[in-house]
Design an enzyme around this catalytic site. Structure first.
Site, mmCIF file in Angstrom:
data_model
loop_
_atom_site.group_PDB
_atom_site.id
_atom_site.type_symbol
_atom_site.label_atom_id
_atom_site.label_comp_id
_atom_site.label_asym_id
_atom_site.label_seq_id
_atom_site.Cartn_x
_atom_site.Cartn_y
_atom_site.Cartn_z
ATOM 1 C CG HIS A 1 25.130 -27.500 0.486
ATOM 2 N ND1 HIS A 1 24.320 -26.433 0.177
ATOM 3 C CD2 HIS A 1 24.298 -28.557 0.664
ATOM 4 C CE1 HIS A 1 23.058 -26.832 0.176
ATOM 5 N NE2 HIS A 1 23.016 -28.119 0.471
ATOM 6 C CB SER B 1 20.516 -29.139 -1.127
ATOM 7 O OG SER B 1 20.289 -28.516 0.091
ATOM 8 C CG ASP C 1 24.355 -23.348 -0.876
ATOM 9 O OD1 ASP C 1 25.019 -23.941 -0.013
ATOM 10 O OD2 ASP C 1 23.485 -23.923 -1.546
#
Ligand SMILES: *[C@@H]1O[C@H](CO)[C@@H](O)[C@H](O)[C@H]1NC(C)=O
Ligand SMILES: *[C@@H]1O[C@H](CO)[C@@H](O)[C@H](O)[C@H]1NC(C)=O
Ligand SMILES: *[C@@H]1O[C@H](CO)[C@@H](O)[C@H](O)[C@H]1NC(C)=O
Ligand SMILES: *[C@@H]1O[C@H](CO)[C@@H](O)[C@H](O)[C@H]1NC(C)=O
Length: 751
Positions: free
Chosen positions: A214, A542, A150
């Site tokens: 994220h 996600s 990620d």
């Protein structure tokens, strides 16, 4: 590729038949590659299949190969990275002609351009009945290493505290790229960052540290520890926790602020597999569908599967159109996103005291104070050449900054947070004419978006008052009892490469999820957002992917020897079926249904599959012997005998494509493995067989005389369908386990 966070989904839904025709064109165009130099050279990935026996000499082998093709002058600087630990290949800068030349060489499986992909709580686990009190094998859980590919991680987050952890498990072979800027701990036991072109964006940390938020969010959703009193400025207040809070995290930073490159994704797979991770979680996807053999994620996931490691993927945020699913290889898990019962709303009150419920994540508190209200259609930026008919939509620069200063602005569209840059003189923004309102977003100003009916009320009120005023309240939580529903942005099947393998596989919570955040990353993706937070609420596949990753780890803690396919089967056959009335794209939205981690721990029977099964399937798909051989690293050939039919891959779901008015007559074979009680008898049942179709199971009853015992059956579908998608399911039941697989029959234009 890019991380799979969402932007508001669009509402357009076109016919499946139409989309399939389009796709046939799209899939055959060569996607443009990412240019990384001014010498006409681009970055390519040369993929050579299985790893070589002698990994130490692999880079010099690559260099020789390159020298033979492009000469010894350029070769040393052209070679950017060698894959050698888990598979064989290299990253190299080449001209198009050189790329063609190298692809013709012996031993080259494929050469493909390095492209970009994008990165596609608290309440969510309780919503699934997965409370803090579920049974756990804590020691086993803390020996599990979750590989998260990620944007990196914020290691100081309270979610990654290592208090109470012992040393990393003995099997761990990874490393931590520690620096003055980054350190691992006993919770985050490995961290690496990849940027094979060395072209680091200035806004990113040159280390595994996350500047986007994220990666911190996804990692903490899988394995964050328990943190009480977590919230986004008071919203979604509660105990933040990952699904497997004792598991360890290994970070592979493949995404930067400008996206995630194939070369780096593959480098991370190469390392993660060799490092000894137990599962890979990857919430990243590309813009276009790719063939299994030239998609970096499908290739990485194949090697991870061979090594007993499941790859859990986000299905993408390009819904609700059909055929938008990404990461659809049969050996990986593809996760759709659905809602939870905690929904955030933000109310707007007018000067006449009428209150309207809107949808946004609004952390700002105007304390009930009223401000002048102005309709954007009445405030055009005339000197900029705009009129009311364009300024009503509040697009960039269309609204006169001076006229809206200190006021609450009403716009006739849903804006992206970045559009707020030219609205920053306003006190707040009310967006109206909202299309899909099934996921709320954050904005850098007080804001709310309203339904069209409410928006019209607001505009009428403005039109009939000389001094209209309004206030926007901080968001509050309401109970959405209809949840879970697959959110509009979640990408839909069918599988663009294999019509008769159902994708996505299942759905998990991915709407308004609270999890850890990098405090330097903005709360909304808008500029001038000065808020900082350790926990943020965002939506996307996600976010659903790491929920499924954690559920898979949970299953693995009870069944450490299960294959990736077995774990996937357990998650799919115990999933809760969703309501087709609320999810009109049926299984193409939710696959087998909504994950139920507790049930998945004890599925009764599993549909297992291994590398051989996938190879037979690939042969049946028409891939050449040469390609399959390089992938397996052995001498296997695609023959008539092992060219498996798609319908015989031992998949835990059934999909069948047909054409309009075609008469259907197809059989599927499957093998079930008993993992429940020693001796058991299962009876099959077909649920919801649609009119016009006959679905039969032979034999209808299966007896298993011990754990590990396998029995096969044939499922046959005959008849015709009149709707574009029809659904049924087959359930094997021994009275306590219900092993359910969806059956989806649909019409495509295969021309
Ligand atoms: C992808 O692979 C297919 C074969 O599977 C090949 O025909 C195609 O040219 C490849 N595309 C690219 C961009 O490499
Ligand atoms: C919503 O309501 C349902 C049923 O009444 C209840 O079980 C659930 O806990 C509630 N959820 C929240 C977030 O309050
Ligand atoms: C009007 O738009 C122009 C750009 O088209 C921009 O530079 C200017 O600041 C805007 N004026 C106002 C008052 O918002
Ligand atoms: C895969 O499973 C089949 C039986 O289902 C077995 O014959 C085969 O040897 C296995 N292949 C591998 C690579 O383990």
């Amino acid at each position: 590729m890019f991380p799979v966070m969402t932007m508001a989904g669009n509402n357009a839904s076109s016919s499946l038949i139409f989309k399939l025709v389009i796709l046939n064109l799209v899939c055959c165009l060569l996607a443009s590659s990412f240019d990384s130099g001014n010498d006409g050279r681009k970055v390519y990935i040369v993929y050579l299949g299985n790893k070589r026996e002698d990994t130490a000499s692999t880079p010099s082998h690559h260099m020789r190969m390159l020298e033979e093709t492009i000469g010894s002058t350029f070769a040393p600087e052209a070679l950017l990275h060698s894959y050698k630990r888990s598979f064989n290949g290299f990253v190299v800068r080449l001209t198009e002609e050189e790329a063609q030349k190298i692809s013709a060489k012996d031993g080259v499986v494929s050469v493909f351009p390095n492209e970009k992909k994008h990165p596609h709580t608290t309440r969510s686990w309780d919503f699934m009945g997965f409370t803090t009190n579920v049974p756990r094998v804590k020691q086993v859980e803390s020996d599990i290493v979750v590989g998260v590919l990620d944007t990196g991680i914020w290691p100081e987050s309270p979610s990654f505290s290592d208090v109470g952890y012992g040393p990393p498990p003995a099997k761990w072979k990874g490393t931590c790229q520690a620096s003055t800027n980054f350190r691992c701990n006993k919770k985050i036991i490995g961290a690496r960052a990849y940027r094979s072109d060395n072209n680091f964006p200035p806004e990113d940390f040159k280390s595994p540290r996350d500047s986007e938020g994220h990666g911190t969010h996804t990692a903490s959703t899988v394995a964050g520890g328990l943190v009480s009193q977590a919230s986004l400025f008071g919203l979604a207040l509660g105990t933040a926790r990952g699904g497997v809070p004792s598991a360890r995290i290994a970070v592979y930073k493949v995404c930067w602020s400008d996206g995630c490159e194939d070369a780096d994704i593959l480098a991370a797979f190469d390392d993660a597999i060799a490092d000894g991770v137990d599962i890979i979680s990857l919430s990243v996807g590309g813009n276009e569908p790719k063939f299994y053999f030239n998609d970096s994620i499908a290739i990485g996931a194949f090697h991870s599967m061979k090594n007993g490691i499941l790859t859990s993927n986000s299905a993408g945020n390009d819904g609700p159109d059909f055929l938008t699913v990404r990461n659809f290889s049969p050996w990986s898990l593809s996760v759709a996103a659905s809602s939870i019962d905690r929904k955030l709303v933000s109310k707007v009150q007018l000067g006449n005291n009428n209150i309207f419920q809107g949808y946004t994540i609004n952390t700002f508190d105007l304390q009930g104070k009223h401000y002048p209200l102005i309709y954007a259609g009445h405030a055009p930026n005339i000197s900029g050449g705009f009129s009311g008919s364009s300024s009503r939509y509040c697009s960039k620069n269309s609204v006169d900054r001076n006229l809206v200063k200190g006021k609450i602005l009403v716009c006739d569209s849903i804006l992206s947070p970045s559009t707020f840059a030219s609205l920053s003189s306003a006190v707040g923004v009310v967006m109206n004419n909202a299309g899909v309102k099934d996921n709320a977003r954050s904005y850098p100003l007080p804001s709310s978006y309203l339904t069209r009916a409410a928006g019209n009320h607001v505009k009428n009120y403005i039109g009939s008052n000389n001094f209209p005023t309004a206030t926007i309240f901080k968001s509050n939580e309401v109970n959405d009892t209809a949840a879970p529903i697959v959110v509009s942005f979640s990408s839909r099947g069918p599988n663009p490469e294999t019509y008769d393998i159902l994708k996505p596989d299942l759905t998990a919570p991915g709407v308004e999820i609270l999890a850890a955040w990098a405090p330097i990353a903005p709360v909304s993706s808008g500029i001038k957002d000065s808020r900082t937070t350790l926990y943020n609420i965002i939506s996307g596949t996600s976010m659903s992917c790491p929920h499924a990753t954690a559920a898979a780890v949970y299953v693995k803690t009870f069944h450490p020897t299960w294959s990736p396919a077995a774990i996937k089967s357990a998650l799919m056959t115990t999933a809760i079926p969703l309501n087709v009335e609320l999810n009109p794209q049926a299984e193409f939205a939710y696959g087998a249904g909504h994950i139920d981690p507790l049930k998945a721990m004890n599925p009764g029977l599993i549909y297992d599959a291994n590398e051989t099964d996938y190879v037979n399937f690939l042969c049946g798909q028409g891939y050449s012997t040469a390609m399959v051989r390089r992938l397996t690293g052995d001498g296997s050939v695609c023959t008539a005998a092992n060219s498996g039919r798609v319908w015989d891959l031992n998949y835990p779901s059934f999909a069948l494509s047909t054409t309009p008015s075609e008469s259907i007559n197809q059989f599927f074979t499957r093998t079930l493995t008993n993992v429940g009680s020693e001796a058991s008898t299962y009876t099959s049942k077909i649920l919801g067989a649609p009119e016009g179709l006959t679905i039969t199971v032979d034999p209808p009853v299966l007896s298993f005389n011990g754990i590990g015992h396998k029995e096969s059956f044939t499922l046959t579908i005959g008849g015709t369908i009149s709707q574009s998608i029809v659904s049924a399911s087959v359930v094997w039941s021994d009275g306590s386990h219900n092993v359910r697989s969806p059956i989806t029959i649909y019409i495509v234009n295969k021309a």
